[in-house]
Scaffold this active site. Sequence first.
Site, PDB file in Angstrom:
ATOM      1  N   GLY A 101      65.994   3.248  29.642  1.00  0.00           N
ATOM      2  CA  GLY A 101      64.964   2.901  30.617  1.00  0.00           C
ATOM      3  C   GLY A 101      63.619   2.590  29.961  1.00  0.00           C
ATOM      4  O   GLY A 101      62.820   1.827  30.510  1.00  0.00           O
ATOM      5  N   ALA A 156      65.461   6.982  30.594  1.00  0.00           N
ATOM      6  CA  ALA A 156      65.321   7.735  31.840  1.00  0.00           C
ATOM      7  C   ALA A 156      65.542   9.197  31.480  1.00  0.00           C
ATOM      8  O   ALA A 156      66.200   9.501  30.477  1.00  0.00           O
ATOM      9  CB  ALA A 156      66.359   7.255  32.838  1.00  0.00           C
ATOM     10  N   GLU A 181      63.876  -0.904  28.887  1.00  0.00           N
ATOM     11  CA  GLU A 181      63.821  -1.725  30.117  1.00  0.00           C
ATOM     12  C   GLU A 181      62.388  -1.838  30.635  1.00  0.00           C
ATOM     13  O   GLU A 181      61.987  -2.893  31.124  1.00  0.00           O
ATOM     14  CB  GLU A 181      64.739  -1.112  31.180  1.00  0.00           C
ATOM     15  CG  GLU A 181      66.209  -1.264  30.820  1.00  0.00           C
ATOM     16  CD  GLU A 181      67.124  -0.499  31.776  1.00  0.00           C
ATOM     17  OE1 GLU A 181      67.039   0.749  31.801  1.00  0.00           O
ATOM     18  OE2 GLU A 181      67.902  -1.149  32.482  1.00  0.00           O
ATOM     19  N   GLU A 204      72.871   3.405  26.820  1.00  0.00           N
ATOM     20  CA  GLU A 204      73.568   3.894  28.024  1.00  0.00           C
ATOM     21  C   GLU A 204      75.067   3.992  27.817  1.00  0.00           C
ATOM     22  O   GLU A 204      75.720   4.916  28.304  1.00  0.00           O
ATOM     23  CB  GLU A 204      73.279   2.964  29.225  1.00  0.00           C
ATOM     24  CG  GLU A 204      71.884   3.089  29.800  1.00  0.00           C
ATOM     25  CD  GLU A 204      70.829   2.237  29.101  1.00  0.00           C
ATOM     26  OE1 GLU A 204      71.125   1.694  28.022  1.00  0.00           O
ATOM     27  OE2 GLU A 204      69.714   2.137  29.638  1.00  0.00           O
TER      28      GLU A 204
HETATM   29  N1  DAK Z   1      65.712  12.434  28.732  1.00  0.00           N
HETATM   30  C1  DAK Z   1      65.307  13.741  28.731  1.00  0.00           C
HETATM   31  N2  DAK Z   1      64.901  14.385  27.608  1.00  0.00           N
HETATM   32  C2  DAK Z   1      64.918  13.689  26.457  1.00  0.00           C
HETATM   33  C3  DAK Z   1      65.332  12.318  26.380  1.00  0.00           C
HETATM   34  C4  DAK Z   1      65.743  11.719  27.613  1.00  0.00           C
HETATM   35  N3  DAK Z   1      66.106  10.425  27.669  1.00  0.00           N
HETATM   36  N4  DAK Z   1      65.237  11.913  25.084  1.00  0.00           N
HETATM   37  C5  DAK Z   1      64.792  12.980  24.392  1.00  0.00           C
HETATM   38  N5  DAK Z   1      64.592  14.048  25.202  1.00  0.00           N
HETATM   39  C6  DAK Z   1      64.109  15.378  24.846  1.00  0.00           C
HETATM   40  C7  DAK Z   1      65.178  16.166  24.079  1.00  0.00           C
HETATM   41  O1  DAK Z   1      66.102  16.733  24.979  1.00  0.00           O
HETATM   42  C8  DAK Z   1      64.314  17.179  23.368  1.00  0.00           C
HETATM   43  O2  DAK Z   1      63.969  18.189  24.287  1.00  0.00           O
HETATM   44  P1  DAK Z   1      64.085  19.765  23.901  1.00  0.00           P
HETATM   45  O3  DAK Z   1      65.482  19.968  23.441  1.00  0.00           O
HETATM   46  O4  DAK Z   1      63.072  19.915  22.774  1.00  0.00           O
HETATM   47  O5  DAK Z   1      63.714  20.480  25.150  1.00  0.00           O
HETATM   48  C9  DAK Z   1      63.043  16.402  23.039  1.00  0.00           C
HETATM   49  O6  DAK Z   1      63.024  15.289  23.924  1.00  0.00           O
HETATM   50  C10 DAK Z   1      63.007  15.876  21.612  1.00  0.00           C
HETATM   51  O7  DAK Z   1      64.189  15.139  21.402  1.00  0.00           O
HETATM   52  P2  DAK Z   1      65.129  15.352  20.104  1.00  0.00           P
HETATM   53  O8  DAK Z   1      65.030  16.756  19.613  1.00  0.00           O
HETATM   54  O9  DAK Z   1      66.467  14.796  20.433  1.00  0.00           O
HETATM   55  O10 DAK Z   1      64.368  14.410  19.056  1.00  0.00           O
HETATM   56  P3  DAK Z   1      65.003  13.666  17.794  1.00  0.00           P
HETATM   57  O11 DAK Z   1      63.869  13.116  17.020  1.00  0.00           O
HETATM   58  O12 DAK Z   1      65.978  14.553  17.096  1.00  0.00           O
HETATM   59  O13 DAK Z   1      65.838  12.444  18.406  1.00  0.00           O
HETATM   60  C11 DAK Z   1      66.177  10.537  19.872  1.00  0.00           C
HETATM   61  C12 DAK Z   1      65.172  11.424  19.041  1.00  0.00           C
HETATM   62  C13 DAK Z   1      65.373   9.545  20.686  1.00  0.00           C
HETATM   63  C14 DAK Z   1      67.091   9.801  18.914  1.00  0.00           C
HETATM   64  C15 DAK Z   1      67.024  11.503  20.780  1.00  0.00           C
HETATM   65  O14 DAK Z   1      66.115  12.354  21.504  1.00  0.00           O
HETATM   66  C16 DAK Z   1      67.866  10.750  21.758  1.00  0.00           C
HETATM   67  O15 DAK Z   1      68.930  10.234  21.397  1.00  0.00           O
HETATM   68  N6  DAK Z   1      67.423  10.755  23.026  1.00  0.00           N
HETATM   69  C17 DAK Z   1      68.185  10.216  24.096  1.00  0.00           C
HETATM   70  C18 DAK Z   1      68.184   8.721  24.072  1.00  0.00           C
HETATM   71  C19 DAK Z   1      68.934   8.215  25.260  1.00  0.00           C
HETATM   72  O16 DAK Z   1      70.144   8.308  25.300  1.00  0.00           O
HETATM   73  N7  DAK Z   1      68.170   7.816  26.240  1.00  0.00           N
HETATM   74  C20 DAK Z   1      68.672   7.640  27.571  1.00  0.00           C
HETATM   75  C21 DAK Z   1      69.296   6.296  27.711  1.00  0.00           C
HETATM   76  S1  DAK Z   1      70.056   6.214  29.248  1.00  0.00           S
HETATM   77  C22 DAK Z   1      69.590   5.328  36.557  1.00  0.00           C
HETATM   78  C23 DAK Z   1      68.934   4.210  36.136  1.00  0.00           C
HETATM   79  C24 DAK Z   1      68.659   4.054  34.803  1.00  0.00           C
HETATM   80  C25 DAK Z   1      69.068   4.972  33.903  1.00  0.00           C
HETATM   81  C26 DAK Z   1      69.745   6.076  34.349  1.00  0.00           C
HETATM   82  C27 DAK Z   1      70.019   6.282  35.675  1.00  0.00           C
HETATM   83  N8  DAK Z   1      69.883   5.512  37.953  1.00  0.00           N
HETATM   84  C28 DAK Z   1      69.597   4.507  38.865  1.00  0.00           C
HETATM   85  C29 DAK Z   1      70.361   6.789  38.429  1.00  0.00           C
HETATM   86  C30 DAK Z   1      68.767   4.813  32.526  1.00  0.00           C
HETATM   87  C31 DAK Z   1      69.347   5.602  31.656  1.00  0.00           C
HETATM   88  C32 DAK Z   1      68.884   5.683  30.294  1.00  0.00           C
HETATM   89  O17 DAK Z   1      67.749   5.422  29.934  1.00  0.00           O
END
Ligand code: DAK
Length: 260
Positions: free
Chosen positions: A112, A68, A115, A135
């Site tokens: 997400g 997400a 998911e 998460e």
């Molecule tokens: N959201 C927003 N931006 C994201 C992102 C994300 N999930 N994942 C990556 N990006 C963005 C980064 O911020 C970066 O943007 P800039 O800084 O260039 O502006 C760009 O994509 C490139 O990412 P990286 O520079 O980090 O790229 P790397 O190759 O170094 O790393 C990575 C890739 C996938 C390992 C890393 O980006 C990473 O760890 N990303 C986050 C993974 C993550 O934690 N995903 C979210 C899981 S939590 C909800 C319901 C469901 C959810 C939430 C709320 N509600 C009902 C309210 C679900 C939550 C989730 O999915």
Amino acid sequence: MKTDFPDLTIETQEEIVVITIDRPKALNAINLNVMKGLNEIFGENGLPPNVRGVIITGSGDKAFAAGADIKEFSFDNEATAELSAFGHDTFKQIEHCKVPVIAAVNGFALGGGCELAMACHIRIADKKASFGQPEINLGIIPGYGGTQRLPQLVGKGRALEILLTGSMIDADEAYRIGLVNQMSDPGESLPQALKMMKVVVSKAPIAARNIIESVNAHYAMPERSYAIEIEKFGESFLTEDAREGISAFLEKRKPEFKGK
Ligand code: DAK
């Protein structure tokens, strides 16, 4: 069908619709635009009756969807509950879609994104893809069905390991534990998904729909699922396509299914 959705690209190849999440700079993170678009496409009347299969993939070669969109998270309790319900509703629509849905996982499928892939009926992963439910690293839990669909696919023990460690697994491991159905060579997840979808759409469409409903019934209403299979079997048996399929077998020819 409507093809103009922000942050989504929609292409139609004959009877197959390919939906691409088109935010490569944000690793295709699922923002509200993406969720609203998916909700409309998989909602009532979103897919025209001639569509026989849908493929979901991500733009670029790095990510299917890296979760997400973390930049859109808010700490408003009501908005969070509303968004979770909306996301659940959308992913349920995909899971219960009347035509088969394949995820072509071309890179990161995290949170997400994982998911979303799990809500699809079948997953084909690029060898370079990785999966995870990170998460817990953010102090939250999956909010779009991950705690339910992951154990359905990989079993409770493996699901708890992935959910509690928040670690990523690679495509090999995802294939080994049954999270994905097939692996593709790098860059080939979409062509491989299309190849599989062409096989699927050559089969009887009503039978495909009834298979999806019967399998889903096992999880949605286990006390009635055998009864539902009996009902759906009866429905399939009375279709023109069943007559055609059985006649074609006896006449040693290829069936021509019409979805009737
Ligand atoms: N959201 C927003 N931006 C994201 C992102 C994300 N999930 N994942 C990556 N990006 C963005 C980064 O911020 C970066 O943007 P800039 O800084 O260039 O502006 C760009 O994509 C490139 O990412 P990286 O520079 O980090 O790229 P790397 O190759 O170094 O790393 C990575 C890739 C996938 C390992 C890393 O980006 C990473 O760890 N990303 C986050 C993974 C993550 O934690 N995903 C979210 C899981 S939590 C909800 C319901 C469901 C959810 C939430 C709320 N509600 C009902 C309210 C679900 C939550 C989730 O999915």
